[in-house]
Structures are given as C-alpha cells and as structure tokens.
Write an enzyme that holds these catalytic residues in place. Sequence first.
Site, PDB file in Angstrom:
ATOM      1  CG  ASP A  67     -16.636  20.997  -2.189  1.00 16.97           C
ATOM      2  OD1 ASP A  67     -15.909  20.225  -2.828  1.00 16.97           O
ATOM      3  OD2 ASP A  67     -17.834  21.174  -2.462  1.00 16.97           O
ATOM      4  CG  ASP A 141     -29.495  21.912  -1.869  1.00 18.23           C
ATOM      5  OD1 ASP A 141     -28.579  22.021  -2.725  1.00 18.23           O
ATOM      6  OD2 ASP A 141     -29.265  21.765  -0.652  1.00 18.23           O
ATOM      7  CG  HIS A 143     -25.237  22.282  -2.885  1.00 19.17           C
ATOM      8  ND1 HIS A 143     -25.954  21.313  -2.222  1.00 19.17           N
ATOM      9  CD2 HIS A 143     -24.207  21.625  -3.473  1.00 19.17           C
ATOM     10  CE1 HIS A 143     -25.396  20.142  -2.399  1.00 19.17           C
ATOM     11  NE2 HIS A 143     -24.316  20.293  -3.166  1.00 19.17           N
ATOM     12  CD  GLU A 148     -26.318  22.162   1.501  1.00 15.55           C
ATOM     13  OE1 GLU A 148     -26.899  22.377   0.421  1.00 15.55           O
ATOM     14  OE2 GLU A 148     -26.182  21.022   1.976  1.00 15.55           O
TER      15      GLU A 148
HETATM   16  C1  GLP Z   1     -21.492  17.753  -3.566  1.00 11.96           C
HETATM   17  C2  GLP Z   1     -20.304  18.613  -3.961  1.00 11.96           C
HETATM   18  C3  GLP Z   1     -20.628  19.485  -5.152  1.00 11.96           C
HETATM   19  C4  GLP Z   1     -21.263  18.655  -6.236  1.00 11.96           C
HETATM   20  C5  GLP Z   1     -22.535  18.041  -5.725  1.00 11.96           C
HETATM   21  C6  GLP Z   1     -23.258  17.210  -6.764  1.00 11.96           C
HETATM   22  O1  GLP Z   1     -22.386  18.474  -2.804  1.00 11.96           O
HETATM   23  N1  GLP Z   1     -19.863  19.437  -2.900  1.00 11.96           N
HETATM   24  O2  GLP Z   1     -19.447  20.123  -5.604  1.00 11.96           O
HETATM   25  O3  GLP Z   1     -21.530  19.468  -7.348  1.00 11.96           O
HETATM   26  O4  GLP Z   1     -22.199  17.200  -4.637  1.00 11.96           O
HETATM   27  O5  GLP Z   1     -22.628  15.976  -6.885  1.00 11.96           O
HETATM   28  P1  GLP Z   1     -22.962  14.881  -7.937  1.00 11.96           P
HETATM   29  O6  GLP Z   1     -22.279  15.290  -9.180  1.00 11.96           O
HETATM   30  O7  GLP Z   1     -22.385  13.628  -7.363  1.00 11.96           O
HETATM   31  O8  GLP Z   1     -24.431  14.840  -8.091  1.00 11.96           O
END
Ligand code: GLP
Length: 268
Positions: A67, A141, A143, A148
């Site tokens: 993403d 959440d 995702h 989402e």
């Molecule tokens: C963002 C990214 C995800 C990632 C998530 C959790 O939403 N798009 O790919 O898994 O954050 O991130 P973190 O590892 O910083 O908690």
Amino acid sequence: MLVIITDDYAELSREAARIIANAMRKKPDLRLGLATGDTQQGMYGELVRMHREAGLDFSRVVTFNLDEYIGLPAGHPQSFRSAMRKSLFDHVSIPVSHIHIPDGTLHGTPRNNFDEVCEQYEAEIRRAGGIDLQIVGIGKDGHIGFNEPTSSLASRTRPKTLMQQTIEDNRHNFPPGEEPPAVAITMGIGTILEARRILLLASGTAKAKAVALAVEGPLTASVSASALQMHRDVTALVDREAAANLQHKDYYRKALEMARKLTPGRLW
Ligand code: GLP
C-alpha cells in the site's frame, strides 16, 4: 494456519528475516510482497544485516508493497516509498526497477486515474507471475494492507478511506502539526490471498485482540485479517504479547513441533 509464538519482538524479527532469506535462497528471483509498519522494522534491519554480513543477494528479487498513502508528494519522508528506502531498499542490492509501490501522488485528480493506477498495479503483479511470499502486518482493527473493516473479502487494489483509529495510529510518524493522509491505495484482500504464501507479523499487546479475532474468530469482513483463514499457506508469527488473547497457544506449540518433525522442508 501455522502459528509461531516468539518470546519477544527481537526473536520475531529474526525469525521473519530467516523465513524470507530461506525463501530467497530457494528462489533467487523471489516475488516478495512487503509491508510498511513499525512491526516490520526489526525484520528489515535483520535482512540488511544478512545482506552485509552473509551476502544475502537481493539482485534478482522483485518486490511489491501492499500500500501507499494518497496525496503525499513524491519523495515525502513519510510516504511508504521513502520509508521502504530508508529501512531496506537503500541498503541492499535490489535494482530500482524491481521495486513496485502503488503511486499515490496523483492528488486531486479524478478517481478514474486511480482506477488506472490500481489496474496497472494488478497487471504488474500478474506480469511478474504473482507473489511468492507476501508479508503482512495487522492494524488494531484487524486490517491488512489498508483494508479497513467491511472491505470486501474479494477486493482488489483500489483507493481506500482510512478509519479514524488508523489515522491516529499513523500520526506518530508525522511531524507535529502535519495531518496524516486519510486515504491510501491498497492491494485488496483478494489480491493478497492470491500470494502463494503469506506471513503475518504482529507484535505487542495493542495487537492481541486483532490477532485473536484474525486467527480464531469467525471469517468476517469486519476483521479483514480473518480472510487469511481461507488461504492454504499462512504462517502467523506473533510475539508473546500479541499472542496473549489466543485460546489455543499450547496446541500451536505442539503443532509447530510436529510440523518441524514431519515436514521439515515446508518450514523453509
Ligand atoms: C498500516 C499499514 C499496514 C500495517 C499496519 C500496522 O495500516 N497499512 O500494512 O500492518 O499499519 O502497522 P504497525 O506495524 O506500525 O503497527
């Protein structure tokens, strides 16, 4: 789903890097799906170390990131492209032409243009022969990517509006006063599920609820990561804190031990 519970974040990072490195040694032109998040930083650090110290070769690896934010100008330090350069790409032998990250820089243009960007991204993945190993993290959440809750379980790469919780979770990466983006381009759940192998990483107590719902909860669009239950080859690599709400921890330990004995080749 194979669930591996590590003692802590350091072990999780080493184990994730080991899994990726083994896949790269088996298939030097690995099609590797990557994720940007705090969770992956230790893993990228380990991969860089393996490149420096053990000559782990990235020259034939082709990457696809899950993403990217929409609306940040090219080169913005908080874009996922910049983050990936900083944590991995600038430090290993991967050619720039092998790196794929959705282009979120078309700010203010009609949605049609993003449709095109998204279709192209899907086409690039197809042209590369699909993704061999996709790394995913998980949001609070539930995702994956930026899919989402209520995202279609069949969704493809597309623009996605972020939930307020996700925007708040991303805020710490931005300088004070700068508003984090509220929209992003993300591979869809359907896109992710087409990867031949998926490695889910989760660390810390903040992820414990989402991990339990993803691994042991019902399959539902309200928890995107639960869609991973539909995939035949998912490994969930979680540290003790993130595993806290799992009901069947003893079973997962036994199953891992058994899998290591019975099918050693499967575990890279
Ligand atoms: C963002 C990214 C995800 C990632 C998530 C959790 O939403 N798009 O790919 O898994 O954050 O991130 P973190 O590892 O910083 O908690």
